[in-house]
Design an enzyme around this catalytic site. Structure first.
Site, PDB file in Angstrom:
ATOM      1  CG  ASP A  16      -1.699  -1.230   1.442  1.00  0.00           C
ATOM      2  OD1 ASP A  16      -2.266  -1.720   0.448  1.00  0.00           O
ATOM      3  OD2 ASP A  16      -1.714  -1.748   2.563  1.00  0.00           O
ATOM      4  CE  LYS A  19       2.762  -2.177  -4.505  1.00  0.00           C
ATOM      5  NZ  LYS A  19       2.343  -1.869  -3.145  1.00  0.00           N
ATOM      6  N   GLY A  43      -5.161  -4.114  -5.419  1.00  0.00           N
ATOM      7  CA  GLY A  43      -5.908  -2.925  -5.050  1.00  0.00           C
ATOM      8  C   GLY A  43      -5.188  -1.606  -5.195  1.00  0.00           C
ATOM      9  CG  HIS A  44      -1.983  -0.768  -7.811  1.00  0.00           C
ATOM     10  ND1 HIS A  44      -1.148  -0.726  -6.729  1.00  0.00           N
ATOM     11  CD2 HIS A  44      -1.402  -1.606  -8.682  1.00  0.00           C
ATOM     12  CE1 HIS A  44      -0.111  -1.515  -6.944  1.00  0.00           C
ATOM     13  NE2 HIS A  44      -0.253  -2.071  -8.122  1.00  0.00           N
ATOM     14  CD  GLN A 227       0.428  -8.595  -2.704  1.00  0.00           C
ATOM     15  OE1 GLN A 227       1.241  -9.197  -3.344  1.00  0.00           O
ATOM     16  NE2 GLN A 227      -0.825  -8.528  -3.062  1.00  0.00           N
TER      17      GLN A 227
HETATM   18  P1  GDP Z   1      -0.626   0.670  -3.779  1.00  0.00           P
HETATM   19  O1  GDP Z   1      -1.315  -0.639  -3.724  1.00  0.00           O
HETATM   20  O2  GDP Z   1       0.807   0.573  -3.351  1.00  0.00           O
HETATM   21  O3  GDP Z   1      -0.779   1.352  -5.090  1.00  0.00           O
HETATM   22  O4  GDP Z   1      -1.295   1.599  -2.695  1.00  0.00           O
HETATM   23  P2  GDP Z   1      -2.847   1.952  -2.510  1.00  0.00           P
HETATM   24  O5  GDP Z   1      -3.461   2.283  -3.818  1.00  0.00           O
HETATM   25  O6  GDP Z   1      -3.497   0.963  -1.653  1.00  0.00           O
HETATM   26  O7  GDP Z   1      -2.703   3.236  -1.603  1.00  0.00           O
HETATM   27  C1  GDP Z   1      -2.264   4.366  -2.086  1.00  0.00           C
HETATM   28  C2  GDP Z   1      -3.294   5.423  -1.776  1.00  0.00           C
HETATM   29  O8  GDP Z   1      -2.613   6.592  -1.476  1.00  0.00           O
HETATM   30  C3  GDP Z   1      -4.194   5.742  -2.955  1.00  0.00           C
HETATM   31  O9  GDP Z   1      -5.454   6.135  -2.521  1.00  0.00           O
HETATM   32  C4  GDP Z   1      -3.461   6.893  -3.612  1.00  0.00           C
HETATM   33  O10 GDP Z   1      -4.308   7.744  -4.366  1.00  0.00           O
HETATM   34  C5  GDP Z   1      -2.921   7.596  -2.412  1.00  0.00           C
HETATM   35  N1  GDP Z   1      -1.671   8.298  -2.659  1.00  0.00           N
HETATM   36  C6  GDP Z   1      -0.624   7.904  -3.441  1.00  0.00           C
HETATM   37  N2  GDP Z   1       0.356   8.817  -3.376  1.00  0.00           N
HETATM   38  C7  GDP Z   1      -0.086   9.802  -2.538  1.00  0.00           C
HETATM   39  C8  GDP Z   1       0.494  10.998  -2.044  1.00  0.00           C
HETATM   40  O11 GDP Z   1       1.614  11.366  -2.361  1.00  0.00           O
HETATM   41  N3  GDP Z   1      -0.265  11.739  -1.168  1.00  0.00           N
HETATM   42  C9  GDP Z   1      -1.488  11.358  -0.768  1.00  0.00           C
HETATM   43  N4  GDP Z   1      -2.142  12.123   0.091  1.00  0.00           N
HETATM   44  N5  GDP Z   1      -2.057  10.222  -1.206  1.00  0.00           N
HETATM   45  C10 GDP Z   1      -1.366   9.458  -2.077  1.00  0.00           C
END
Ligand code: GDP
Length: 429
Positions: A16, A19, A43-44, A227
């Site tokens: 999370d 990515k 779940g991106h 992950q």
């Molecule tokens: P992933 O699985 O690694 O892609 O992570 P997730 O999608 O679960 O979580 C990332 C969340 O953080 C998403 O809702 C993104 O829109 C948000 N996000 C990503 N980068 C940033 C950031 O720099 N600032 C903020 N506030 N939110 C972010």
């Protein structure tokens, strides 16, 4: 920033890390984006303009015109969830289906894996792993036990039916032994899978071949991990891990190319730490900071909605992630979430087992006992979400980020300051 032709993006904490956002930013300069492990538990969340897309299996590169998106052999592939997701994307991106490929060597994740997942987790009682119940673990178990069904097995319809019926019998015996009241209906299973068979076979490719040809033709390829490093089945906090190799070593393996073809490995980290589910989290915030950062950072699982546990940046964790992934650069996300904190702490090493640990321990008992040693830095009151260049960030943020580089030994290439695509700083040197 990366100049390599083949770049791996890996989560370098407990998942999370954002990515999806970084892949989405990098996809501007990339021709092919491929997933190499995991399943529909990824779940991106990606924001494009006012639209929000939650992508579970299809790489976020699909939201960019002309990009090819691949699901490698290392993925456990849920065809029903995949087509549901693809149809949703097609509503906004009409040519999406022409730009997706699935490895014939990928294992199918079918609904019986979900039944098994839930039954097995229920039978663990207090020793729960905290799985997402999406069948990922059981699908990988079938793969390693050499009783999985692969996408390519669907070519011959008669054989596919035989395999499905045999699997249903086997799973029913297993469900019974786990005291589950659920049963697989073999007729339904066959009907459902046959219903997507032809559509899926049209998308089947040899992902290694496609990637190699693209690299030979001077194109750029991004291998997208799901992950994070600490959820890797070998290098993570076993048994609180996922069932695949999330780290960079899994990337070549999971798409069918060799390690010598990879140029760069970018580790995505939050400016703090989060983890979902069970297992140790040494730098966990106390209340009320815990709730404050959770709200501010929107730290609830994209797939499951589960609240994430939050804590200070743990340099021991990221140093370890740098080691096991061979990180060449870092992307730090969610810096904006730390705006307004007076003091920021960074864990530099642990006290555990009567001694000092500079390296992340393989023994979970030691980790459970670990007390972080913190370094304290001043925070900043400015809003960072409007920053687009390194120079736009407050001095205290520079200090914080520079210290993360020193403590992890990896240069920062990108800083993300918000959910939107344009809220990114390309760090130039
Ligand atoms: P992933 O699985 O690694 O892609 O992570 P997730 O999608 O679960 O979580 C990332 C969340 O953080 C998403 O809702 C993104 O829109 C948000 N996000 C990503 N980068 C940033 C950031 O720099 N600032 C903020 N506030 N939110 C972010």
């Amino acid at each position: 920033m990366s100049n390599g032709s083949c770049v791996v993006i890996v989560g370098s904490q407990w998942g999370d890390e954002g990515k999806g956002k970084i892949v989405d930013v990098l996809a501007e300069e990339i021709d092919i984006v491929a997933r190499y492990q995991g399943g529909a538990n990824a779940g991106h969340t990606v924001h494009v303009g006012d639209d929000e897309f939650i992508l579970h299996q299809i790489p976020s590169g699909i939201l960019h015109p002309d990009r090819t998106c691949l699901l490698g052999n290392g993925v456990v592939f849920d065809p029903f969830q995949f087509f549901e997701e693809l149809d949703e994307i097609r509503a906004k991106v009409p040519d999406a289906e022409q730009r997706v490929g699935v490895s014939g060597r990928a294992h199918l994740l079918l609904y019986y894996h979900k039944l098994l997942d839930r039954a097995a987790e229920a039978s663990r009682g207090a020793g729960k792993i905290g799985t997402t119940g999406r069948g990922i673990g059981p699908a990988y178990e079938d793969k390693v036990a050499r009783q999985g069904i692969r996408v390519a097995d669907l070519r011959d319809a008669e054989r596919a039916e035989q395999l499905l019926r045999r699997a249903a019998e086997r799973i029913n015996r297993k469900l019974e032994s786990l005291d589950s009241a659920e049963k697989v209906d073999a007729d339904l299973l066959v009907r459902d899978v046959m219903g997507v068979r032809e559509r899926l076979l049209k998308l089947t490719v040899d992902t290694g071949r496609v990637i190699q040809d693209a690299l030979n033709a001077g194109k750029r390829v991004l291998l997208e991990g799901a992950q994070g490093a600490l959820l890797d089945v070998d290098h993570g906090t076993y048994p609180y891990v996922t069932s695949s190799n999330t780290t960079a070593g899994g990337a070549g393996l999971g798409v069918g190319i060799g390690p010598t073809m990879i140029d760069d490995v970018v580790g995505v980290v939050k400016a703090y730490t989060t983890r979902v589910g069970e297992g140790p989290l040494p730098t966990e915030f106390p209340s009320p900071l815990q709730e404050e950062i959770r709200e501010k950072g929107g730290e609830f699982g994209a797939t499951t909605g589960r609240p994430r546990r939050c804590g200070w940046f743990d340099a021991v964790v990221v140093r370890y992630a740098a080691l096991v992934n061979g990180l060449t650069g870092l992307a730090v996300t969610k810096l904006d979430v730390l705006d307004g904190l007076e003091e920021l702490k960074i864990a530099t090493r642990y006290q555990a087992g009567g001694g000092t640990l500079d390296d992340f321990p393989g023994d979970l008992a030691l980790l459970e006992d670990a007390k972080p040693e913190y370094e304290s830095l001043p925070g900043w009151s400015e809003k960072t979400s409007e920053a687009r260049r390194w120079e736009d960030l407050p001095e205290a943020a520079h200090r914080y980020l520079r210290r993360l580089e020193e403590l992890t030994g990896v240069p920062i290439w990108y800083v993300s300051v918000g959910t939107r695509r344009d809220q990114i700083i390309h760090v130039k040197r």
